[in-house]
Design a protein around this motif. Structure first.
Motif, mmCIF file in Angstrom:
data_model
loop_
_atom_site.group_PDB
_atom_site.id
_atom_site.type_symbol
_atom_site.label_atom_id
_atom_site.label_comp_id
_atom_site.label_asym_id
_atom_site.label_seq_id
_atom_site.Cartn_x
_atom_site.Cartn_y
_atom_site.Cartn_z
ATOM 1 N N ASN A 89 41.430 6.089 13.243
ATOM 2 C CA ASN A 89 40.063 6.515 13.523
ATOM 3 C C ASN A 89 39.912 8.020 13.274
ATOM 4 O OD1 ASN A 89 37.467 5.867 14.291
ATOM 5 N ND2 ASN A 89 37.833 6.367 16.436
ATOM 6 N N ALA A 90 40.885 8.804 13.698
ATOM 7 C CA ALA A 90 40.840 10.252 13.483
ATOM 8 C C ALA A 90 40.851 10.571 11.989
ATOM 9 C CB ALA A 90 42.010 10.933 14.184
ATOM 10 N N LEU A 91 41.708 9.895 11.245
ATOM 11 C CA LEU A 91 41.768 10.130 9.799
ATOM 12 C C LEU A 91 40.455 9.767 9.112
ATOM 13 C CD1 LEU A 91 45.350 8.874 8.910
ATOM 14 C CD2 LEU A 91 44.447 11.171 8.582
ATOM 15 N N ILE A 92 39.898 8.624 9.481
ATOM 16 C CA ILE A 92 38.657 8.171 8.839
ATOM 17 C C ILE A 92 37.481 9.078 9.209
ATOM 18 C CG2 ILE A 92 36.953 6.310 8.773
ATOM 19 C CD1 ILE A 92 39.356 4.357 9.030
ATOM 20 N N LEU A 93 37.270 9.285 10.509
ATOM 21 C CA LEU A 93 36.132 10.107 10.930
ATOM 22 C C LEU A 93 36.275 11.553 10.450
ATOM 23 C CD1 LEU A 93 35.435 8.762 14.533
ATOM 24 C CD2 LEU A 93 34.117 8.349 12.459
ATOM 25 N N GLY A 94 37.479 12.095 10.517
ATOM 26 C CA GLY A 94 37.703 13.455 10.026
ATOM 27 C C GLY A 94 37.437 13.576 8.541
ATOM 28 N N SER A 95 37.866 12.577 7.783
ATOM 29 C CA SER A 95 37.620 12.585 6.339
ATOM 30 C C SER A 95 36.139 12.481 6.035
ATOM 31 C CB SER A 95 38.369 11.425 5.671
ATOM 32 O OG SER A 95 39.763 11.604 5.811
ATOM 33 N N VAL A 96 35.429 11.643 6.772
ATOM 34 C CA VAL A 96 33.981 11.518 6.584
ATOM 35 C C VAL A 96 33.297 12.860 6.842
ATOM 36 C CG1 VAL A 96 31.883 10.493 7.565
ATOM 37 C CG2 VAL A 96 33.839 9.041 7.011
ATOM 38 N N VAL A 97 33.685 13.531 7.904
ATOM 39 C CA VAL A 97 33.097 14.837 8.219
ATOM 40 C C VAL A 97 33.387 15.832 7.096
ATOM 41 C CG1 VAL A 97 33.207 16.824 9.772
ATOM 42 C CG2 VAL A 97 33.116 14.520 10.717
ATOM 43 N N GLY A 98 34.633 15.868 6.639
ATOM 44 C CA GLY A 98 34.999 16.794 5.566
ATOM 45 C C GLY A 98 34.240 16.520 4.284
ATOM 46 N N ILE A 99 34.075 15.254 3.953
ATOM 47 C CA ILE A 99 33.348 14.881 2.733
ATOM 48 C C ILE A 99 31.869 15.226 2.872
ATOM 49 C CG2 ILE A 99 32.586 12.886 1.372
ATOM 50 C CD1 ILE A 99 35.442 11.720 1.935
ATOM 51 N N LEU A 100 31.268 14.917 4.018
ATOM 52 C CA LEU A 100 29.864 15.265 4.229
ATOM 53 C C LEU A 100 29.652 16.771 4.174
ATOM 54 C CD1 LEU A 100 28.798 12.787 7.061
ATOM 55 C CD2 LEU A 100 28.007 12.816 4.684
ATOM 56 N N ALA A 101 30.542 17.519 4.767
ATOM 57 C CA ALA A 101 30.418 18.979 4.732
ATOM 58 C C ALA A 101 30.514 19.496 3.298
ATOM 59 C CB ALA A 101 31.495 19.618 5.600
ATOM 60 N N HIS A 102 31.411 18.911 2.527
ATOM 61 C CA HIS A 102 31.575 19.352 1.127
ATOM 62 C C HIS A 102 30.326 19.070 0.299
ATOM 63 C CE1 HIS A 102 33.545 20.252 -2.662
ATOM 64 N NE2 HIS A 102 33.064 19.110 -3.124
ATOM 65 N N PHE A 103 29.796 17.859 0.443
ATOM 66 C CA PHE A 103 28.665 17.479 -0.400
ATOM 67 C C PHE A 103 27.329 18.035 0.084
ATOM 68 C CE2 PHE A 103 31.638 14.226 -2.000
ATOM 69 C CZ PHE A 103 31.559 14.579 -3.331
ATOM 70 N N THR A 104 27.297 18.596 1.288
ATOM 71 C CA THR A 104 26.089 19.311 1.717
ATOM 72 C C THR A 104 26.236 20.798 1.409
ATOM 73 O OG1 THR A 104 26.958 19.481 3.954
ATOM 74 C CG2 THR A 104 25.438 17.666 3.506
ATOM 75 N N HIS A 105 27.342 21.150 0.756
ATOM 76 C CA HIS A 105 27.611 22.529 0.317
ATOM 77 C C HIS A 105 27.648 23.508 1.471
ATOM 78 C CE1 HIS A 105 27.265 21.030 -3.710
ATOM 79 N NE2 HIS A 105 26.085 20.522 -3.421
ATOM 80 N N LEU A 106 28.201 23.071 2.602
ATOM 81 C CA LEU A 106 28.308 23.954 3.752
ATOM 82 C C LEU A 106 29.705 24.543 3.889
ATOM 83 C CD1 LEU A 106 26.230 21.934 6.329
ATOM 84 C CD2 LEU A 106 25.585 24.033 5.194
ATOM 85 N N THR A 107 30.671 24.008 3.158
ATOM 86 C CA THR A 107 32.024 24.531 3.283
ATOM 87 C C THR A 107 32.305 25.556 2.215
ATOM 88 O OG1 THR A 107 32.895 22.697 1.978
ATOM 89 C CG2 THR A 107 32.962 22.501 4.381
#
Length: 107
Positions: A89-107
């Motif tokens: 769950n940590a791997l999946i949710l963390g990856s989702v957060v990282g991907i969303l942050a990347h594609f919203t150009h916030l990182t």
């Protein structure tokens, strides 16, 4: 959207996603609140952190799993069955957060 506001809103969403199965199973409230707060702050950390030499798509999962290790140790002491579920769950949710942050150009 402001980076901090986005991370707070996403943290609320990710925390809610994490606790829905816990609420369905009627797990103790302290466990549910703890998990919500855990993923709320993990989301904020992932969005505001940049790990050098780590690919963007891997950062969220690594950070979430690393910050979940103390919980895994605590839970695994009493019952080992939920440990792989919590880690996945940590791997999946963390990856989702990282991907969303990347594609919203916030990182």
């Amino acid at each position: 959207m402001d980076k901090l506001l986005f991370s707070i809103l996403l943290g609320l969403l990710i925390g809610l996603i994490d606790i829905i199965p816990m609420m369905v199973q009627k797990l103790p409230k302290y466990s549910t609140v703890s998990a919500f707060i855990h993923y709320f702050f993990i989301t904020i950390v992932i969005i505001h952190l940049d790990l050098p030499q780590v690919p963007w798509w891997l950062q969220g999962g690594i950070v979430a799993l690393a910050l979940t290790v103390p919980m895994l140790i605590q839970v695994g002491h009493d019952d080992r069955k939920p440990v792989p579920i919590i880690a996945t769950n940590a791997l999946i949710l963390g990856s989702v957060v990282g991907i969303l942050a990347h594609f919203t150009h916030l990182t």
